[in-house]
Write an enzyme that holds these catalytic residues in place. Sequence first.
Site, PDB file in Angstrom:
ATOM      1  N   HIS A  20       0.853  -1.184   0.000  1.00 35.78           N
ATOM      2  CA  HIS A  20       0.000   0.000   0.000  1.00 35.78           C
ATOM      3  C   HIS A  20       0.883   1.225   0.000  1.00 35.78           C
ATOM      4  CE1 HIS A  20      -3.249  -2.640   2.033  1.00 35.78           C
ATOM      5  NE2 HIS A  20      -3.302  -2.717   0.722  1.00 35.78           N
ATOM      6  N   THR A  21       0.256   2.361  -0.338  1.00 35.73           N
ATOM      7  CA  THR A  21       1.016   3.608  -0.331  1.00 35.73           C
ATOM      8  C   THR A  21       1.534   3.890   1.071  1.00 35.73           C
ATOM      9  OG1 THR A  21      -0.573   4.373  -1.941  1.00 35.73           O
ATOM     10  CG2 THR A  21       0.952   6.000  -1.057  1.00 35.73           C
ATOM     11  N   GLN A  22       2.834   4.067   1.198  1.00 36.54           N
ATOM     12  CA  GLN A  22       3.412   4.403   2.493  1.00 36.54           C
ATOM     13  C   GLN A  22       3.820   5.859   2.546  1.00 36.54           C
ATOM     14  OE1 GLN A  22       3.593   2.203   5.217  1.00 36.54           O
ATOM     15  NE2 GLN A  22       2.228   1.104   3.840  1.00 36.54           N
ATOM     16  N   SER A  23       3.956   6.466   1.394  1.00 41.21           N
ATOM     17  CA  SER A  23       4.250   7.895   1.324  1.00 41.21           C
ATOM     18  C   SER A  23       3.875   8.377  -0.067  1.00 41.21           C
ATOM     19  CB  SER A  23       5.728   8.131   1.591  1.00 41.21           C
ATOM     20  OG  SER A  23       6.485   7.548   0.568  1.00 41.21           O
ATOM     21  N   TRP A  30      -3.559   9.348  -0.317  1.00 41.93           N
ATOM     22  CA  TRP A  30      -2.703  10.341   0.332  1.00 41.93           C
ATOM     23  C   TRP A  30      -3.057  11.755  -0.129  1.00 41.93           C
ATOM     24  CZ3 TRP A  30       0.889   7.452   3.286  1.00 41.93           C
ATOM     25  CH2 TRP A  30       1.600   8.232   4.239  1.00 41.93           C
TER      26      TRP A  30
END
Lengths: 264, 255, 260
Positions: free
Chosen positions: C32-35, C139
């Site tokens: 998954h998107t971590q940043s 995000w």
Amino acid sequence: MAAVFSGAPPQGGPGYSFSQTPKAAPSGERQHGFYPYTDNGGSTLGISGATFTILAGDTRSTSGYNINTRCAPKLFKIGGEGPDNKGARIVLSVVGFAADGEALKERLDTIVKMYKYQHGKPMSVSACAQRLSHILYNKRFFPYYVHAILGGLDEDGKGALYSYDPVGSYEREQCRAAGAAASLIMPFLDNQVNFKNQHVPGSGTGHELQARVAVPLPQPAVEGLVRDAFTSAVERHIEVGDELQMMIITRDGVEETYTPLKKD
Amino acid sequence: MFRNNYDNDSVTFSPQGRIFQVEYASEAVKQGSVVVGIVSKTHAVLAAIKRNAEELSSYQKKIIPIDSHYGIALAGLASDARVLSNFMKQQSLASRLTYDRAIPLSEITLRIADRAQTNTQQYGKRPYGVGLLIAGVDSKGPHLFEFQPSGVTQEMVACGIGARSQMARTYLERHLDSFGGCGREELIKHALRALKESLSQDKELTVDNTSVGIGGIGENFALYEGQDIAEWLDATFENREGGDDEGGDAMETDS
Amino acid sequence: MNHLPQAWGRPRDDVYGAYDPSHFQNAAPNQHTQSPIVTGTSVVAAKFKDGVVIAADNLASYGSLARFTDVKRLRKFNDEVVVGFGGDVSDMQYLDRLLNSLDIRENYSNTESSLNAKNLHTYLSKVMYKRRSDFNPLWNHLLIAGLDGDAKPFLASADLLGTTFSSPTLATGFGAHLAQPIMRRTIPDEAAVQNVSKDDAISLVKECMKVLFYRDARSMDKYSIAIITKAGVELTEDERLENQSWAFAESIRGYGTQVN
């Protein structure tokens, strides 16, 4: 796939300064992932009396040192008619992570509304209180990061107040403060509501000394305590302020008021 | 002896192009006691006759408030209506939660219509044996929808379904032009009069056997029963013969 | 011939060694998107008497690299709602597709009752909260500007955690630090909104865009601005800060390239 982007510049937040040279090779484990919680500040409190319950909370919402908004209510009527909860007899206050608070409120509200639809009568406060505990407990491995306080009138018409921790432990109490300024307000409440550290004058010294017995306070006195608690908390805590939202639950229903607090 | 071979299930057409099971389901609607609904430019009203199976039993529920902006009246199998109303309640709450929006009446009607339709096209399923009137107010104003077991739905200005409802419909058709401009009280009177039309001669509308549901612009849908409707009954049927117990009670509460 | 159908069409073990099936699955688990990667900076918005003004610049940065200079970060949903996106651009594009499908679904199912700004804000905040609860956040920090069910001005935000709030003026990212104080000076509370005209609000927001251009290093002078009123949405996507330039910096010692 992870390796392709791991060299992307925004490593652990914005790089501001020139001296911030890359510390490690782009590969390797990333330390900081996604943290699903935040603290939106604010404070709430509840006090129950003989024939009423008062819940109160400030309306400031914060992110760090920023003020998101000066008007974000933390008190919600539960289980009334329609979207504006007409005729509700239960009030929930939530403080902590606002998004979880909102989600929790909506779940409880839906449950209480369905209860009324299915049983044809409103849910009692004690039943609602236990249900709320179960909701929180069921999510204990990914908790709703909130301190909830539930207020209403019990089956005898007496003020009922329940307070919770984020994983569903709950207790019926006379008074409870929660949130950012809980540690400032709670000792004040202990002293003024439950008469802690107060003694009967002239009852003697040492073991003779008699504690002053707590009695349910009249409504105007409690309203005064709530206002004092918040005006004081505003002075000493930066996350508390803007407006004071109060809900007074009596057998005539729920009366909601907003009064200004300092906005600094 | 002649035996109909095409009514064993709801997925087989007869050579004449009919689906008998669906038609039988429509007959179930006609067994139910009558309900009527009318809309004006500002209000939507439902009125219903309640029946009790026996003297000692309670009256069957005929009008169910679903959400704060609408309710339904049913004719036919009450248990089927309960299943549908539970579904409608869930869908309405879901709409409030995900969009913060009162579900449009056309939308909720469409959703139960789709459910009812699948029951007419899948083997082993039974069509709903209930007809509904869905009345209330959404962002586009007051609405009245009729729902049939076949999955057919229609928006109506006024409608009556259930036993002997033809008499009520005749009344409604006669007064059709006046409904649009009616106020709240006037609309209720029309609904009660239409209801009375389809009652057999020896029967009366009483506070016990009548239900009224009203929704309006700026007014939540509410169900009125018992003494709450006494005044409307008295006002609507002023020249009614006395001696009716319930009517007598109503008079006392008024004074 | 081999009796096992699974082995048919594969290289022979005795010639090539045991078959390596590792390429059937990904080497690493799905992540998954971590940043965020490519990001948009602030979105600013302010309510006025009969509507809302919202603005965001057209820059998408890759870290400190000004990577894409013509990215539109304001999205018109219908005649009464505009959504402004801060944060990850690919997640913005996902939300854009999501809103498209929502719009199509609404137009098919319903008789002309469209979603207003309040409806859309509730919906988007549920999407954001669901994704954060799945540990797969979008995000972004969104501002939803438009009109509510009573055709009153509506402005609210939703972020990657699902946190929501509403205020007469809002700004995301750097704008929360730099633009909010400026806007709060003229519009401190809900009551003050009534004294703000459309032109006042536009010039206020433009002033904020100017400040952000000078003080936010991840910003640009080309921006989009939208005004939402009962009359509809006026969206301009190629607005430019007038007579503003960083050219002076060169002559300041310690700022640009120094000759001596």
